[in-house]
Design a protein around this motif. Structure first.
Motif, PDB file in Angstrom:
ATOM      1  N   ILE A   1     -15.852 -14.575  26.286  1.00  0.00           N
ATOM      2  CA  ILE A   1     -15.573 -13.894  27.563  1.00  0.00           C
ATOM      3  C   ILE A   1     -16.525 -14.384  28.654  1.00  0.00           C
ATOM      4  CG2 ILE A   1     -15.342 -11.640  28.707  1.00  0.00           C
ATOM      5  CD1 ILE A   1     -14.954 -10.446  25.824  1.00  0.00           C
ATOM      6  N   LEU A   2     -17.805 -14.408  28.316  1.00  0.00           N
ATOM      7  CA  LEU A   2     -18.815 -14.791  29.310  1.00  0.00           C
ATOM      8  C   LEU A   2     -18.586 -16.223  29.807  1.00  0.00           C
ATOM      9  CD1 LEU A   2     -21.438 -14.372  30.880  1.00  0.00           C
ATOM     10  CD2 LEU A   2     -22.718 -14.789  28.771  1.00  0.00           C
TER      11      LEU A   2
ATOM     12  N   GLY B   1     -26.052 -13.255  30.923  1.00  0.00           N
ATOM     13  CA  GLY B   1     -25.715 -13.102  29.507  1.00  0.00           C
ATOM     14  C   GLY B   1     -26.885 -12.561  28.723  1.00  0.00           C
TER      15      GLY B   1
ATOM     16  N   LYS C   1     -23.272 -21.843  28.051  1.00  0.00           N
ATOM     17  CA  LYS C   1     -22.312 -20.919  28.684  1.00  0.00           C
ATOM     18  C   LYS C   1     -22.195 -21.174  30.185  1.00  0.00           C
ATOM     19  CE  LYS C   1     -22.450 -17.656  25.040  1.00  0.00           C
ATOM     20  NZ  LYS C   1     -21.506 -16.755  24.443  1.00  0.00           N
TER      21      LYS C   1
ATOM     22  N   LYS D   1     -28.352 -21.486  24.923  1.00  0.00           N
ATOM     23  CA  LYS D   1     -27.142 -20.668  25.136  1.00  0.00           C
ATOM     24  C   LYS D   1     -26.833 -20.547  26.631  1.00  0.00           C
ATOM     25  CE  LYS D   1     -26.387 -17.616  21.724  1.00  0.00           C
ATOM     26  NZ  LYS D   1     -26.583 -16.401  20.927  1.00  0.00           N
TER      27      LYS D   1
ATOM     28  N   ALA E   1     -22.018  -6.784  26.001  1.00  0.00           N
ATOM     29  CA  ALA E   1     -21.304  -6.426  24.770  1.00  0.00           C
ATOM     30  C   ALA E   1     -21.643  -7.387  23.637  1.00  0.00           C
ATOM     31  CB  ALA E   1     -19.792  -6.444  25.027  1.00  0.00           C
TER      32      ALA E   1
ATOM     33  N   ALA F   1     -29.051 -12.327  21.680  1.00  0.00           N
ATOM     34  CA  ALA F   1     -29.777 -11.613  20.634  1.00  0.00           C
ATOM     35  C   ALA F   1     -29.904 -12.585  19.470  1.00  0.00           C
ATOM     36  CB  ALA F   1     -28.986 -10.373  20.223  1.00  0.00           C
ATOM     37  N   GLU F   2     -31.124 -12.991  19.200  1.00  0.00           N
ATOM     38  CA  GLU F   2     -31.355 -14.014  18.171  1.00  0.00           C
ATOM     39  C   GLU F   2     -32.289 -13.455  17.092  1.00  0.00           C
ATOM     40  OE1 GLU F   2     -29.693 -16.714  18.463  1.00  0.00           O
ATOM     41  OE2 GLU F   2     -29.161 -16.747  20.581  1.00  0.00           O
TER      42      GLU F   2
HETATM   43  N1  CTP Z   1     -20.201 -13.263  24.472  1.00  0.00           N
HETATM   44  C1  CTP Z   1     -18.942 -13.157  25.017  1.00  0.00           C
HETATM   45  N2  CTP Z   1     -17.828 -13.429  24.252  1.00  0.00           N
HETATM   46  C2  CTP Z   1     -17.964 -13.810  22.978  1.00  0.00           C
HETATM   47  C3  CTP Z   1     -19.253 -13.920  22.401  1.00  0.00           C
HETATM   48  C4  CTP Z   1     -20.354 -13.644  23.176  1.00  0.00           C
HETATM   49  O1  CTP Z   1     -18.819 -12.784  26.193  1.00  0.00           O
HETATM   50  N3  CTP Z   1     -16.880 -14.060  22.270  1.00  0.00           N
HETATM   51  C5  CTP Z   1     -21.380 -13.017  25.324  1.00  0.00           C
HETATM   52  C6  CTP Z   1     -22.235 -11.835  24.907  1.00  0.00           C
HETATM   53  O2  CTP Z   1     -21.856 -10.656  25.600  1.00  0.00           O
HETATM   54  C7  CTP Z   1     -23.641 -12.280  25.326  1.00  0.00           C
HETATM   55  C8  CTP Z   1     -23.585 -13.777  25.168  1.00  0.00           C
HETATM   56  O3  CTP Z   1     -22.207 -14.136  25.204  1.00  0.00           O
HETATM   57  O4  CTP Z   1     -23.904 -12.012  26.679  1.00  0.00           O
HETATM   58  C9  CTP Z   1     -24.209 -14.311  23.902  1.00  0.00           C
HETATM   59  O5  CTP Z   1     -23.683 -13.664  22.792  1.00  0.00           O
HETATM   60  P1  CTP Z   1     -24.180 -14.039  21.343  1.00  0.00           P
HETATM   61  O6  CTP Z   1     -23.383 -13.294  20.347  1.00  0.00           O
HETATM   62  O7  CTP Z   1     -25.676 -13.945  21.262  1.00  0.00           O
HETATM   63  O8  CTP Z   1     -23.878 -15.558  21.293  1.00  0.00           O
HETATM   64  P2  CTP Z   1     -22.633 -16.366  20.816  1.00  0.00           P
HETATM   65  O9  CTP Z   1     -21.923 -16.892  22.011  1.00  0.00           O
HETATM   66  O10 CTP Z   1     -21.834 -15.577  19.845  1.00  0.00           O
HETATM   67  O11 CTP Z   1     -23.353 -17.595  20.082  1.00  0.00           O
HETATM   68  P3  CTP Z   1     -23.958 -17.712  18.579  1.00  0.00           P
HETATM   69  O12 CTP Z   1     -22.888 -17.228  17.680  1.00  0.00           O
HETATM   70  O13 CTP Z   1     -24.234 -19.142  18.468  1.00  0.00           O
HETATM   71  O14 CTP Z   1     -25.218 -16.908  18.537  1.00  0.00           O
END
Ligand code: CTP
Length: 395
Positions: free
Chosen positions: A308-309, A323, A342, A338, A274, A326-327
């Motif tokens: 969540i993750l 996980g 995590k 990351k 997600a 997306a960068e």
């Molecule tokens: N994710 C999650 N809960 C959040 C944010 C992200 O579970 N609140 C999970 C996403 O499903 C994905 C991973 O963490 O598998 C990375 O999400 P991403 O949006 O790329 O990273 P962020 O943790 O938001 O870090 P950043 O903002 O620094 O890119």
């Protein structure tokens, strides 16, 4: 998907009409379909309909000599088939096959086949629950026959209950699973997919461009590999997969967090696909925001959402966590960081612009000791490749 030869047996039941569409969908997937019908089935739908849809002669008689070869259609038909599927399968046909009775074309074909057999039962709810039928179903499963579970719903007879054959689209989605290696057999997988939505007021909110395609493709690939799959999803622009243990809608990050933690115990794998909003609206308005005439926009205060993750990865008996990263720049470098931040064993890195809302993507799988860049391919092929890798990585 590799093209297969499917021998479709049709026994007597009103659900035979769904099999017309099934033939069309299987052919669209590239498979060859030959149809054999019981005499009772031919009372419901004309063999000519199936002949036109399949482009093959349709047999209804064990001694039909239209078939090339030695005139033994009940032997020859399955010799060319990769799969025999009986859909709909009546209680009568199932009972005969369970007991090795071969007294018509379908039951002869089932007895003489040298390919796997799958059956999609369709019958009245009382017939389905009848102890004799349940004994037969158990016997068929013990004999290695795949039973595609009938569904709950309103039946042609007017009663309501279990016994409906799944719709053609659902069967067409589930059938290719039959020749997918069962690398996740016995595993319970929980996935999140789609875009979260953080409400600003009752009609507006903050969301993102995730279509949910990758999460849905991964849920399908896990199911095909034999896992019991639960999918918790936000907004999706694609249809939900068939044949999952449970699908749960959770719009906000908080709802998704709660839905995941209610179901994570006992899961072997957690795949977090997600696109979760990092922030929610702290001063969410219960009423629709109105312009106040001052020309000044309203102030929207953001507060951080739970990760969540990371929260699942930190559980005492955490499942194997996957996980996505997306960068928009320095993709692999940021994804490596990351993964460590995590505390997860595997992260899938991709370029935002090349993946969001697209049907294809190019990802790199990053684990502690290995980095594998997959070629650009459809999201369903990418999902199958990730699941194959997962099968090797799981303890
Ligand atoms: N994710 C999650 N809960 C959040 C944010 C992200 O579970 N609140 C999970 C996403 O499903 C994905 C991973 O963490 O598998 C990375 O999400 P991403 O949006 O790329 O990273 P962020 O943790 O938001 O870090 P950043 O903002 O620094 O890119």
């Amino acid at each position: 998907m590799t093209a297969k030869h499917i021998l479709l047996g049709i026994s007597g039941g009103i659900a035979a009409y769904k099999s017309c569409e099934l033939v069309r969908l299987l052919k669209k997937q590239g498979h060859t379909v030959s149809v054999a019908m019981s005499r009772a089935a031919a009372e419901f739908v004309s063999p000519l309909t199936f002949q036109a849809l399949s482009g093959q002669p349709v047999l209804t008689d064990t001694h039909d000599n239209r078939h090339e070869g030695n005139g033994m259609a009940h032997i020859n038909l399955s010799r060319r088939a990769d799969l025999m599927l009986i859909a709909p399968a009546s209680a009568n046909t199932l009972a005969k096959i369970a007991h090795g009775i071969a007294d018509n074309l379908l039951t002869n074909l089932a007895a003489a086949r040298n390919c796997p057999l799958a059956v999609a039962p369709a019958m009245n709810v009382e017939m389905w629950h009848n102890p004799a039928n349940q004994r037969n179903i158990a016997r068929l499963q013990q004999d290695g026959i795949t039973v595609i579970q009938p569904q709950y719903g309103e039946q042609a007879c007017g009663e309501t209950g279990v016994g409906r054959m799944p719709e053609a689209a659902e069967l067409a989605e589930l059938i290719p699973d039959l020749w997918t290696p069962k690398t996740l057999a016995g595993k319970r997988v929980l996935l999140t997919a789609g875009a979260t939505f953080e409400a600003i007021d009752p009609v507006r909110g903050i969301t993102n461009l995730s279509s949910g395609q990758m999460g849905v493709a991964l849920a399908r690939a896990c199911r095909a590999a034999g896992a019991e799959v639960t999918l918790i999803h936000g907004q999706l622009q694609v249809a939900l997969p068939a044949g999952l243990a449970e699908t749960v809608r959770a719009d906000s990050a908080d709802d998704m967090f709660a839905a995941v933690h209610q179901r994570i115990a006992g899961c072997d794998v957690f795949i977090s696909v997600a696109a979760v909003a990092d922030y929610k609206v702290g001063n969410r308005s219960a009423q629709k925001l109105k312009k106040d005439g001052s020309g000044r926009p309203p102030v929207i205060e953001l507060t951080e959402n739970p990760d969540i993750l990371a929260s699942v990865a930190a559980l005492p008996h955490a499942p194997y966590c996957v996980g996505f990263a997306a960068e928009s720049e320095r993709v692999v470098e940021y994804a490596r960081a990351k993964r460590l931040k995590k505390g997860i064993p595997l992260i899938i890195a991709n370029q935002v612009a090349q993946t969001m809302g697209k049907t294809v993507n190019q990802v790199t799988l990053i684990s502690e000791h290995r980095e594998t860049a997959l070629p650009e391919m459809s999201k369903s092929d990418t999902a199958a490749a990730i699941v194959a890798e997962l099968g090797k990585l799981l303890p």
